[in-house]
Design an enzyme around this catalytic site. Structure first.
Site: not given
Length: 450
Positions: A89, A119, A251, A39, A193-194, A211-212
């Protein structure tokens, strides 16, 4: 370390084998897959917010309004004391995060570590006790065609299991600008589903669903998961108390190998990562890496593209060493690359610029490889003295003139800007015209302001 030898696979040989069920496997792992409820408070901005006229005459009479937004995802318990891994996310910006177990119990949780680029996020359940965990498998042992199960909470309907196979490995460019190295599967993955589990037939976690690919937002048989070996490295960083997830500092700049380059160098096909630039004094230079070489393997594991190289080095981890295979002038050579954090060669001395000047509202810092890495700037832009913009406050003079994060301030009113201290001194002056030179994405931009 080389990939584990894969067990021999067989196809169903009879009607009996075709009627086999995944149910025992699901019962074994289902309690380790959780729902994650996040939330966040979102501020609804007034239409006149930032307008100088309305701010001057109406002040705070038209305040912005706040509202709560909720998001739903999945997670996997990987530590018996309530350590959960999910997607960044899913919980980004959340002020309140709850974890719900498969049996309906809910617990508050806190964020231990999160990172936007990979992520991933690690949570800690605010409850003492032993939780059912899902063991992490070796994602390097995964092969295209392997059977897999995806477990999560699609569309918020409750825990759901889908089956499929591994469709491809080492997929990159799944999301623009991301750290790209994914397992592709045709097991149905949908919103919700993430952060959920992609498991193999041994009941091991081989990936975190993330991801989809679908225009309509539903599963079209093309889903992606973050490999478990990267998840292991991320969890280890969280367990060590790291505030950020650091990638090894190399580098060097790498580019994809085109078919023309492959033909010119005598490669049988376009593969590997072409070294285009090496930073002086960097680990890459110390290892003997040079522009024009092509990196084809890390610790004996083939590298197909630059993202795969970044993935392999990241899974080796900070403080480790990697055996790099390069091809130069048709000859193969092995190099040893030491992996460490990007150094902060110059104290960043971060400052917020204030007052009546074009830079007011900008946060600036002294450049260094460390700051450059944090801002995801191209290699070489953090090697010399200079000042970079790290943040621009909304509605500020700096925002109105178009200043952006990662802009390097080169010169102000004919004086070179070598440090934040120098810039703070220069903006204290009051010239009739401000002459500014910045560098953005390798391009020099000169502007004049009254």
């Amino acid at each position: 370390m080389t990939p584990a030898m894969a067990e021999e696979r067989t196809v169903p040989q009879s009607r009996t084998e075709m009627q086999l069920s995944f149910a025992p496997l699901v019962k074994q792992v289902e309690n380790a897959v959780v729902n994650v409820y996040a939330e966040r408070v979102v501020e609804r901005r007034s239409l006149f917010d930032g307008d100088p006229f309305f701010e001057e005459f109406f002040g705070q009479q038209m305040p912005n309004r706040s509202q709560k937004q909720s998001s739903l995802g999945s997670g996997v318990i990987v530590g018996a004391k309530g350590i959960v891994v999910t997607n960044n996310h899913v919980i980004e910006g959340a002020s309140d995060i709850k974890v719900a177990l498969a049996d309906g119990r809910e617990y508050e949780s806190t964020v231990v570590l999160k990172d936007e680029r990979v992520d991933l996020a690690v949570l800690k359940i605010k409850m003492e006790g032993d939780f059912t965990t899902l063991p992490l498998g070796d994602s390097d042992a995964v092969e295209v065609g392997d059977l897999v199960l995806a477990i999560g909470n699609p569309f918020g309907v409750g825990q759901t299991v889908t089956s499929g196979i591994v469709s491809a490995l080492a997929r990159n460019q799944v999301r623009s600008g991301d750290f790209g190295f994914f397992i592709q599967t045709d097991a149905a993955i949908n919103p919700g589903n993430s952060g959920g589990a992609l498991i193999n037939m041994n009941g091991e976690l081989i990936g975190i669903n993330t991801a989809i690919f679908s225009r309509g937002g539903g599963s079209n048989g093309v889903g992606f998961a973050i490999p478990a070996n990267l998840v292991k490295t991320f969890i280890a960083s969280a367990e060590h108390g790291s505030a950020t997830f650091d990638r090894p500092f190399v580098g060097a700049t790498f580019e994809a190998v085109t078919s023309e380059v492959a033909e010119a160098l005598g490669l049988d096909r376009a593969r590997g990562a072409l070294i285009s630039k090496v930073q002086p004094g960097s680990p890459a230079e110390k290892a003997g890496m040079k522009p024009g070489q092509i990196v084809t393997a890390v610790n004996g594991i083939p590298v197909e593209h630059p993202d795969a190289l970044g993935y392999r080095l990241t899974t080796v981890g900070i403080g480790g060493t990697a055996r790099i295979t390069v091809i130069s002038s048709g000859k193969e050579q092995a190099l040893t690359l030491s992996l460490d954090r990007a150094p902060e060669t110059t104290p960043r001395d971060e400052r917020l610029i204030e007052g009546r000047n074009p830079f007011s509202g900008a946060v600036v810092a002294n450049l260094s490889p460390r700051v450059s890495e944090e801002l995801r700037m191209p290699v070489g832009q953090g090697t010399t003295n200079g000042v970079v913009v790290t943040e621009v406050n909304r509605g500020s003079p700096a925002a109105r003139i178009g200043l952006q994060p990662r802009d390097i301030i080169i010169e102000l009113n004919g004086t070179a800007v070598t440090s934040t201290e120098t810039l703070a001194s220069l903006v204290g002056e009051d010239p009739s015209i401000w002459r500014v030179e910045i560098e953005r994405d390798g391009q020099r931009i000169r502007q004049f302001f009254r």
